[in-house]
Motif scaffolding. Structure first.
Motif, PDB file in Angstrom:
ATOM      1  N   GLY A  95      22.805 -54.898  42.978  1.00 30.04           N
ATOM      2  CA  GLY A  95      22.202 -55.248  41.694  1.00 30.04           C
ATOM      3  C   GLY A  95      20.912 -56.032  41.788  1.00 30.04           C
ATOM      4  N   VAL A  96      20.388 -56.226  42.990  1.00 34.35           N
ATOM      5  CA  VAL A  96      19.176 -57.010  43.185  1.00 34.35           C
ATOM      6  C   VAL A  96      17.977 -56.331  42.519  1.00 34.35           C
ATOM      7  N   GLY A  97      17.766 -55.057  42.809  1.00 34.32           N
ATOM      8  CA  GLY A  97      16.651 -54.331  42.205  1.00 34.32           C
ATOM      9  C   GLY A  97      16.778 -54.272  40.694  1.00 34.32           C
ATOM     10  N   ASN A  98      17.971 -54.029  40.208  1.00 38.71           N
ATOM     11  CA  ASN A  98      18.223 -53.990  38.771  1.00 38.71           C
ATOM     12  C   ASN A  98      17.867 -55.327  38.118  1.00 38.71           C
ATOM     13  N   ALA A  99      18.289 -56.420  38.726  1.00 40.19           N
ATOM     14  CA  ALA A  99      18.009 -57.745  38.177  1.00 40.19           C
ATOM     15  C   ALA A  99      16.511 -58.043  38.176  1.00 40.19           C
ATOM     16  N   LEU A 100      15.822 -57.691  39.253  1.00 36.59           N
ATOM     17  CA  LEU A 100      14.379 -57.920  39.323  1.00 36.59           C
ATOM     18  C   LEU A 100      13.637 -57.106  38.266  1.00 36.59           C
ATOM     19  N   ILE A 101      13.983 -55.840  38.131  1.00 38.00           N
ATOM     20  CA  ILE A 101      13.293 -54.997  37.149  1.00 38.00           C
ATOM     21  C   ILE A 101      13.600 -55.454  35.730  1.00 38.00           C
ATOM     22  N   SER A 102      14.827 -55.829  35.458  1.00 37.42           N
ATOM     23  CA  SER A 102      15.169 -56.335  34.126  1.00 37.42           C
ATOM     24  C   SER A 102      14.328 -57.552  33.762  1.00 37.42           C
ATOM     25  N   GLU A 103      14.215 -58.487  34.686  1.00 40.10           N
ATOM     26  CA  GLU A 103      13.415 -59.697  34.416  1.00 40.10           C
ATOM     27  C   GLU A 103      11.938 -59.350  34.283  1.00 40.10           C
ATOM     28  N   MET A 104      11.437 -58.452  35.127  1.00 39.94           N
ATOM     29  CA  MET A 104      10.052 -58.039  35.049  1.00 39.94           C
ATOM     30  C   MET A 104       9.735 -57.442  33.679  1.00 39.94           C
ATOM     31  N   LEU A 105      10.630 -56.591  33.175  1.00 42.08           N
ATOM     32  CA  LEU A 105      10.377 -55.953  31.882  1.00 42.08           C
ATOM     33  C   LEU A 105      10.448 -56.966  30.733  1.00 42.08           C
ATOM     34  N   LYS A 106      11.334 -57.949  30.835  1.00 39.01           N
ATOM     35  CA  LYS A 106      11.363 -59.018  29.818  1.00 39.01           C
ATOM     36  C   LYS A 106      10.031 -59.767  29.798  1.00 39.01           C
ATOM     37  N   LEU A 107       9.544 -60.121  30.974  1.00 38.35           N
ATOM     38  CA  LEU A 107       8.255 -60.816  31.065  1.00 38.35           C
ATOM     39  C   LEU A 107       7.125 -59.937  30.535  1.00 38.35           C
ATOM     40  N   SER A 108       7.089 -58.703  30.980  1.00 38.68           N
ATOM     41  CA  SER A 108       6.012 -57.787  30.598  1.00 38.68           C
ATOM     42  C   SER A 108       5.989 -57.530  29.100  1.00 38.68           C
ATOM     43  N   ASP A 109       7.162 -57.285  28.523  1.00 38.68           N
ATOM     44  CA  ASP A 109       7.255 -56.946  27.103  1.00 38.68           C
ATOM     45  C   ASP A 109       7.016 -58.146  26.195  1.00 38.68           C
ATOM     46  N   ASN A 110       7.456 -59.323  26.614  1.00 41.38           N
ATOM     47  CA  ASN A 110       7.479 -60.468  25.703  1.00 41.38           C
ATOM     48  C   ASN A 110       6.458 -61.566  25.995  1.00 41.38           C
ATOM     49  N   TRP A 111       5.890 -61.581  27.195  1.00 40.05           N
ATOM     50  CA  TRP A 111       5.010 -62.684  27.554  1.00 40.05           C
ATOM     51  C   TRP A 111       3.677 -62.257  28.156  1.00 40.05           C
ATOM     52  N   LEU A 112       3.637 -61.124  28.815  1.00 42.77           N
ATOM     53  CA  LEU A 112       2.420 -60.736  29.523  1.00 42.77           C
ATOM     54  C   LEU A 112       1.544 -59.758  28.743  1.00 42.77           C
ATOM     55  N   ASN A 113       2.007 -59.326  27.568  1.00 42.12           N
ATOM     56  CA  ASN A 113       1.227 -58.414  26.724  1.00 42.12           C
ATOM     57  C   ASN A 113       0.973 -57.080  27.431  1.00 42.12           C
ATOM     58  N   ILE A 114       1.962 -56.628  28.189  1.00 44.68           N
ATOM     59  CA  ILE A 114       1.866 -55.352  28.900  1.00 44.68           C
ATOM     60  C   ILE A 114       2.508 -54.273  28.031  1.00 44.68           C
ATOM     61  N   VAL A 115       1.738 -53.235  27.753  1.00 43.27           N
ATOM     62  CA  VAL A 115       2.250 -52.107  26.980  1.00 43.27           C
ATOM     63  C   VAL A 115       2.738 -51.010  27.923  1.00 43.27           C
ATOM     64  N   ARG A 116       2.016 -50.798  29.005  1.00 41.51           N
ATOM     65  CA  ARG A 116       2.332 -49.717  29.944  1.00 41.51           C
ATOM     66  C   ARG A 116       2.573 -50.301  31.329  1.00 41.51           C
ATOM     67  N   MET A 117       3.760 -50.049  31.877  1.00 36.55           N
ATOM     68  CA  MET A 117       4.089 -50.461  33.243  1.00 36.55           C
ATOM     69  C   MET A 117       4.162 -49.184  34.077  1.00 36.55           C
ATOM     70  N   GLU A 118       3.356 -49.127  35.132  1.00 37.31           N
ATOM     71  CA  GLU A 118       3.277 -47.938  35.988  1.00 37.31           C
ATOM     72  C   GLU A 118       3.871 -48.226  37.361  1.00 37.31           C
ATOM     73  N   LEU A 119       4.242 -47.161  38.047  1.00 39.85           N
ATOM     74  CA  LEU A 119       4.673 -47.294  39.431  1.00 39.85           C
ATOM     75  C   LEU A 119       4.481 -45.977  40.150  1.00 39.85           C
ATOM     76  N   THR A 120       4.403 -46.080  41.447  1.00 39.50           N
ATOM     77  CA  THR A 120       4.391 -44.922  42.327  1.00 39.50           C
ATOM     78  C   THR A 120       5.570 -45.085  43.271  1.00 39.50           C
ATOM     79  N   VAL A 121       6.365 -44.036  43.406  1.00 38.20           N
ATOM     80  CA  VAL A 121       7.563 -44.084  44.240  1.00 38.20           C
ATOM     81  C   VAL A 121       7.570 -42.862  45.151  1.00 38.20           C
ATOM     82  N   ALA A 122       8.051 -43.030  46.368  1.00 45.47           N
ATOM     83  CA  ALA A 122       8.198 -41.889  47.272  1.00 45.47           C
ATOM     84  C   ALA A 122       9.095 -40.852  46.596  1.00 45.47           C
TER      85      ALA A 122
END
Length: 172
Positions: A95-122
């Protein structure tokens, strides 16, 4: 999991973070190369983006997961960010990755004014892709021969998530 703590990075986490990136299985699924020293990892995200945010997931006092948010410097893309994530192999599936992504999205959506979060994955990292899909990311395309790993070219998948508050406001 109750034993997981997601928090901001501290200088004292440097050795734990460097240890995460010593594993070939971790390096294989990042854009990094093996054999970086601990000082490189201690300064990696801040060097990339001085306005970025770094999180760790701690279990029993040890940083076992690392996530860095990289914001856009472009005037017209200040609402866009990307991220990199790595989890120590001994703690994957807990659950480590899940917990990190959940917190990241809370920060991005509510505090960082991020509308679009992008990533590149293998493209062959199906486990990670399932995790991103679970959090609302969608596949936007594939870049063929985009990465060089262990002596072979590999493909990468581009994914993105729109902050749900803005999902229906995109201009045509």
């Amino acid at each position: 999991m109750s034993d997981l703590l997601v928090r901001a990075i501290k200088q004292a986490d440097a050795a734990d973070i460097a240890a995460i990136y010593t594993f070939e299985s971790v390096i294989a699924n990042t854009g990094q190369i093996p054999l970086r020293d601990g000082q490189f990892w201690a300064n990696f995200w801040k060097a990339k983006d001085p306005n970025g945010v770094e999180l760790v997931c701690e279990i029993e006092g040890r940083a076992v997961g690392h996530l860095g948010i990289i914001t856009s410097a472009s005037h017209r893309r200040k609402h866009v960010a990307s991220f990199g994530i790595a989890v120590h192999p001994d703690f994957q599936g807990r659950g480590v990755g899940n917990a990190l992504i959940s917190e990241m999205l809370k920060l991005s959506d509510n505090w960082l004014n991020i509308v679009r979060m992008e990533l590149t994955v293998a493209s062959d990292n199906q486990r990670a892709m399932r995790l991103y899909l679970k959090h609302g990311f969608v596949v936007e395309g594939e870049a063929r021969f985009d990465n060089f790993r262990a002596g072979q070219f590999t493909h990468s998948t581009q994914m993105a998530r729109i902050n749900p508050a803005f999902a229906d406001t995109v201009a045509a």
